[in-house]
Design an enzyme around this catalytic site. Structure first.
Site, PDB file in Angstrom:
ATOM      1  N   TYR A 135       9.194  37.166  46.101  1.00 34.38           N
ATOM      2  CA  TYR A 135       8.713  35.826  46.456  1.00 34.38           C
ATOM      3  C   TYR A 135       7.327  35.670  45.858  1.00 34.38           C
ATOM      4  O   TYR A 135       6.396  36.385  46.257  1.00 34.38           O
ATOM      5  CB  TYR A 135       8.677  35.671  47.982  1.00 34.38           C
ATOM      6  CG  TYR A 135       9.963  36.168  48.624  1.00 34.38           C
ATOM      7  CD1 TYR A 135      11.070  35.327  48.746  1.00 34.38           C
ATOM      8  CD2 TYR A 135      10.084  37.506  49.038  1.00 34.38           C
ATOM      9  CE1 TYR A 135      12.260  35.795  49.290  1.00 34.38           C
ATOM     10  CE2 TYR A 135      11.269  37.971  49.575  1.00 34.38           C
ATOM     11  CZ  TYR A 135      12.357  37.128  49.698  1.00 34.38           C
ATOM     12  OH  TYR A 135      13.531  37.606  50.232  1.00 34.38           O
ATOM     13  N   GLU A 178      19.419  43.333  51.124  1.00 42.12           N
ATOM     14  CA  GLU A 178      18.891  42.026  50.763  1.00 42.12           C
ATOM     15  C   GLU A 178      17.471  42.080  50.182  1.00 42.12           C
ATOM     16  O   GLU A 178      16.535  41.537  50.757  1.00 42.12           O
ATOM     17  CB  GLU A 178      18.916  41.100  51.972  1.00 42.12           C
ATOM     18  CG  GLU A 178      18.323  41.664  53.256  1.00 42.12           C
ATOM     19  CD  GLU A 178      18.376  40.657  54.396  1.00 42.12           C
ATOM     20  OE1 GLU A 178      17.854  39.549  54.238  1.00 42.12           O
ATOM     21  OE2 GLU A 178      18.945  40.989  55.452  1.00 42.12           O
ATOM     22  N   ASP A 206      26.333  37.403  56.582  1.00 38.11           N
ATOM     23  CA  ASP A 206      24.931  37.091  56.271  1.00 38.11           C
ATOM     24  C   ASP A 206      24.716  37.265  54.766  1.00 38.11           C
ATOM     25  O   ASP A 206      24.437  38.373  54.303  1.00 38.11           O
ATOM     26  CB  ASP A 206      24.038  38.042  57.084  1.00 38.11           C
ATOM     27  CG  ASP A 206      22.556  37.756  56.914  1.00 38.11           C
ATOM     28  OD1 ASP A 206      22.209  36.755  56.268  1.00 38.11           O
ATOM     29  OD2 ASP A 206      21.751  38.547  57.437  1.00 38.11           O
ATOM     30  N   HIS A 228      11.841  32.313  56.353  1.00 35.98           N
ATOM     31  CA  HIS A 228      12.779  31.696  57.301  1.00 35.98           C
ATOM     32  C   HIS A 228      12.724  30.169  57.243  1.00 35.98           C
ATOM     33  O   HIS A 228      12.924  29.487  58.255  1.00 35.98           O
ATOM     34  CB  HIS A 228      12.517  32.200  58.727  1.00 35.98           C
ATOM     35  CG  HIS A 228      13.048  33.584  58.956  1.00 35.98           C
ATOM     36  ND1 HIS A 228      12.754  34.337  60.054  1.00 35.98           N
ATOM     37  CD2 HIS A 228      13.884  34.344  58.202  1.00 35.98           C
ATOM     38  CE1 HIS A 228      13.373  35.508  59.978  1.00 35.98           C
ATOM     39  NE2 HIS A 228      14.058  35.540  58.851  1.00 35.98           N
ATOM     40  N   HIS A 255      21.428  40.248  63.414  1.00 35.31           N
ATOM     41  CA  HIS A 255      20.571  41.443  63.392  1.00 35.31           C
ATOM     42  C   HIS A 255      21.097  42.324  64.516  1.00 35.31           C
ATOM     43  O   HIS A 255      20.701  42.186  65.674  1.00 35.31           O
ATOM     44  CB  HIS A 255      19.106  41.076  63.627  1.00 35.31           C
ATOM     45  CG  HIS A 255      18.549  40.215  62.533  1.00 35.31           C
ATOM     46  ND1 HIS A 255      17.448  39.427  62.683  1.00 35.31           N
ATOM     47  CD2 HIS A 255      18.953  40.018  61.252  1.00 35.31           C
ATOM     48  CE1 HIS A 255      17.187  38.782  61.548  1.00 35.31           C
ATOM     49  NE2 HIS A 255      18.103  39.120  60.672  1.00 35.31           N
ATOM     50  N   ARG A 276      16.211  36.020  46.520  1.00 38.37           N
ATOM     51  CA  ARG A 276      16.784  37.085  47.357  1.00 38.37           C
ATOM     52  C   ARG A 276      18.272  37.146  47.045  1.00 38.37           C
ATOM     53  O   ARG A 276      18.897  36.110  46.786  1.00 38.37           O
ATOM     54  CB  ARG A 276      16.549  36.801  48.843  1.00 38.37           C
ATOM     55  CG  ARG A 276      17.171  37.820  49.774  1.00 38.37           C
ATOM     56  CD  ARG A 276      16.604  37.811  51.205  1.00 38.37           C
ATOM     57  NE  ARG A 276      16.937  36.621  51.968  1.00 38.37           N
ATOM     58  CZ  ARG A 276      16.095  35.640  52.243  1.00 38.37           C
ATOM     59  NH1 ARG A 276      14.840  35.688  51.811  1.00 38.37           N
ATOM     60  NH2 ARG A 276      16.468  34.587  52.943  1.00 38.37           N
ATOM     61  N   GLU A 333      21.604  38.891  48.884  1.00 37.91           N
ATOM     62  CA  GLU A 333      21.978  39.596  50.118  1.00 37.91           C
ATOM     63  C   GLU A 333      23.486  39.796  50.196  1.00 37.91           C
ATOM     64  O   GLU A 333      24.253  38.835  50.100  1.00 37.91           O
ATOM     65  CB  GLU A 333      21.503  38.798  51.333  1.00 37.91           C
ATOM     66  CG  GLU A 333      21.898  39.428  52.657  1.00 37.91           C
ATOM     67  CD  GLU A 333      21.269  38.732  53.870  1.00 37.91           C
ATOM     68  OE1 GLU A 333      20.946  37.537  53.769  1.00 37.91           O
ATOM     69  OE2 GLU A 333      21.112  39.402  54.902  1.00 37.91           O
TER      70      GLU A 333
HETATM   71  N1  GLY Z   1      19.687  35.547  57.667  1.00 39.47           N
HETATM   72  C1  GLY Z   1      18.682  36.345  58.253  1.00 39.47           C
HETATM   73  C2  GLY Z   1      18.509  37.583  57.524  1.00 39.47           C
HETATM   74  O1  GLY Z   1      18.874  37.678  56.368  1.00 39.47           O
HETATM   75  O2  GLY Z   1      18.080  38.571  58.054  1.00 39.47           O
HETATM   76 MN    MN Z   2      20.366  36.442  55.533  1.00 41.93          MN
HETATM   77 MN    MN Z   3      20.060  39.464  56.621  1.00 50.13          MN
END
Ligand code: GLY
Ligand code: MN
Ligand code: MN
Length: 413
Positions: free
Chosen positions: A364, A360, A247, A219, A337, A381, A383
Site C-alpha cells: 500500500y 493475503e 475471504d 478496511h 477471522h 492485495r 488474498e
Molecule cells: N476481509 C478481512 C480480511 O481480509 O482479513
Molecule cells: Mn479479506
Molecule cells: Mn482476510
C-alpha cells in the site's frame, strides 16, 4: 450420530467431572427504529447445537442436552414466521426442550451441586448475573472449542469450498463488469448479485471496494467513490455460506489494462502470495508464512528502488512496514477471522491437516511516502483461502485468476 452430537459428546468428555456447560445463542440486535439487523447465530452455539433461533440457551453435560427456546405463538408467527418451539428441540438432538421464559427458574436447579460451570468467556458476565448466589467455579470453554474448530471436518470443508467457489465466481463477474465511471458501490452490487444468485445469502464481512488511493485504506468500506480510468480497484469480498466464511481479495485495473508501475508492484505481491502459500503445509506455521511474505515484499521494493539499504536491515528495523502493515493471514471458518491455531499461552501452533488460513500479502503506497509520483496511491492485495492437507496444501480460491495476463484476458473477453 450427527456431527453436532459428535462435537457435544467430544466436548462433554473434556469437561471435569461433575461439571455442566451453559451455552448462549445470539440475541436480535436493533438497527434503527423497530428494525433489527439480519439475525446471525453465535458461531460457537451454532457449532455445538445447530439451533438457529435467537433467545436460545443450551445446557450440556455427559447425559443431558437441554435447549431453552422461544415458545410457539400463532400471532407472532403470523408476523415473523415459524418458531420451532421447545417441542421441536429434539429435532436438534436435545434430551429436553424448555420454554426460554422459564430459564431463570429452571437454570439454577440444573447447575445446583456442580463443581464447575463451563461457559464461553464473553458470556460469563451474563451467566454470573443469572446465577448471583452460585458458588461453583466458572471456567471458560473457549480454548477447548477453539481447538476443535481449528481442524475442519470433511462436512465443513465441503461447505467452505462452496463458499469459496461462489466468491470466486463473484470476483470473475466483477472483473468482467467494471468500467471507468462506475461507482464503487455499483461494483459491490455485482458481488451481492452473484452471492445471492448462487445461494449465499450474506457477506462474511463488509465488502471493501476501493479504487485508486482508497485501496491504501485497509478496511475502507464506504465504497462511495467513482472508479477512474487508469486506476486499480482492490476488492476484498467473500460470501458466507451455511454460516461459513470465504475471504478473497483481487486487485484489477478499472480499464482492463495494468500500467507498468501497477504491474511492477502487482508482480511483487503475486510472488509473495505464491511463495507464502507454499509454506502452508503440515509442520510449518503462520510465522513462517508471514516471514516469507515480508522477505519477498522487502526484496521487491528494494529492487524497484522504493526502499533503500540492505534486506536484513529493512526487515529487522521494520522499514517494510510503511508499505506492508498487516499480517499475511488468519484462520478462517465459521468466523472470517476464525478461532484456533494458538496454544493456551497464545503461541502459534504448527499447521495441521484440516486447518484453513488466508494468505493475503499486500503493498500500500500512501501518497506521503517518499517514492516517485507514479507509484503513489497504488494499493494491491491478493488474498486466497488455503487448506492444509495430509500431503501439502490446497488453494480453495484458484478459480478466480490472479496472474496479470489471466486477469487482463478475462476482463477483455
Ligand atoms: N476481509 C478481512 C480480511 O481480509 O482479513
Ligand atoms: Mn479479506
Ligand atoms: Mn482476510
Amino acid at each position: 450420530m450427527d456431527i453436532f452430537s459428535k462435537r457435544r459428546h467430544f466436548l462433554s468428555n473434556q469437561l471435569e467431572t461433575n461439571s455442566v456447560a451453559v451455552l448462549f445463542g445470539s440475541e436480535e440486535t436493533l438497527r434503527n427504529g423497530d428494525v433489527n439487523f439480519p439475525f446471525r447465530q453465535n458461531s460457537n452455539f451454532s457449532y455445538l447445537t445447530n439451533f438457529p433461533e435467537s433467545e436460545s440457551i443450551a445446557v450440556l453435560d455427559n447425559e443431558n442436552f437441554i435447549i431453552f427456546c422461544k415458545e410457539k405463538n400463532k400471532l407472532k408467527e403470523q408476523w415473523d414466521g415459524e418458531i420451532l418451539g421447545p417441542e421441536n428441540a429434539k429435532l436438534y438432538g436435545a434430551t429436553q426442550g424448555i420454554p426460554i421464559d422459564e430459564y431463570e427458574k429452571v437454570l439454577p436447579s440444573l447447575v445446583k451441586d456442580r463443581d464447575n460451570i463451563y461457559c464461553f468467556e464473553s458470556f460469563i458476565p451474563k451467566l454470573k448475573k443469572l446465577l448471583p448466589n452460585y458458588e461453583a467455579i466458572i471456567k471458560p470453554l473457549d480454548f477447548e472449542v477453539s481447538k476443535m474448530r481449528a481442524i475442519k471436518s470433511q462436512e465443513e470443508l465441503q461447505i467452505i469450498e462452496e463458499a469459496c467457489r461462489i466468491s470466486s465466481l463473484a470476483h470473475m463477474r466483477a472483473m468482467k463488469s467494471v468500467k471507468p465511471g462506475m461507482y464503487e458501490y455499483q461494483l459491490e452490487a455485482e458481488y451481492v448479485h452473484e452471492f445471492m444468485s448462487q445461494g449465499a445469502r450474506a457477506c462474511a464481512y463488509p465488502s471493501i471496494v476501493g479504487g485508486g488511493k482508497n485501496a491504501c485504506v485497509l478496511h475502507y468500506n464506504e465504497n462511495k467513490d467513482i472508479l477512474n480510468d487508469g486506476d486499480l480497484v482492490l476488492v476484498d469480498a467473500g460470501c458466507e455460506f451455511k454460516n461459513y466464511a470465504s475471504d478473497i481479495t483481487r486487485t484489477f485495473p478499472v480499464n482492463g489494462k495494468f500500467t507498468k508501475e501497477q504491474r511492477d508492484i502487482y508482480e511483487i505481491v503475486l510472488e509473495a502470495s505464491k511463495k507464502s502459500i507454499e509454506t502452508v503445509i503440515s509442520g510449518s506455521n503462520p510465522l513462517k508464512a508471514h516471514e516469507t511474505s515480508i522477505e519477498i515484499i522487502s526484496q521487491g521494493l528494494l529492487d524497484l528502488g522504493l526502499l533503500d539499504g540492505e534486506l536484513n536491515e529493512i526487515i529487522e528495523s521494520n522499514r517494510y512496514f510503511d508499505f506492508y502493515m498487516h499480517r499475511v493471514g488468519h484462520y478462517m471458518g465459521l468466523d472470517v477471522h476464525d478461532v484456533g491455531g494458538k496454544d493456551i499461552n497464545g503461541n502459534w501452533l504448527d499447521y495441521a491437516p484440516g486447518m484453513i488460513t488466508t494468505i493475503e500479502p499486500g503493498i500500500y503506497i500512501n501518497e506521503n511516502l517518499n517514492v516517485p509520483d507514479e507509484y503513489k496511491n497504488i494499493g494491491i492485495r491478493i488474498e486466497d483461502n488455503v487448506v492444509v492437507t495430509e500431503t501439502g496444501f490446497k488453494i480453495l480460491t484458484d478459480l478466480v485468476p490472479k496472474e496479470v495476463n489471466d486477469i487482463e484476458s478475462l476482463m477483455n473477453s
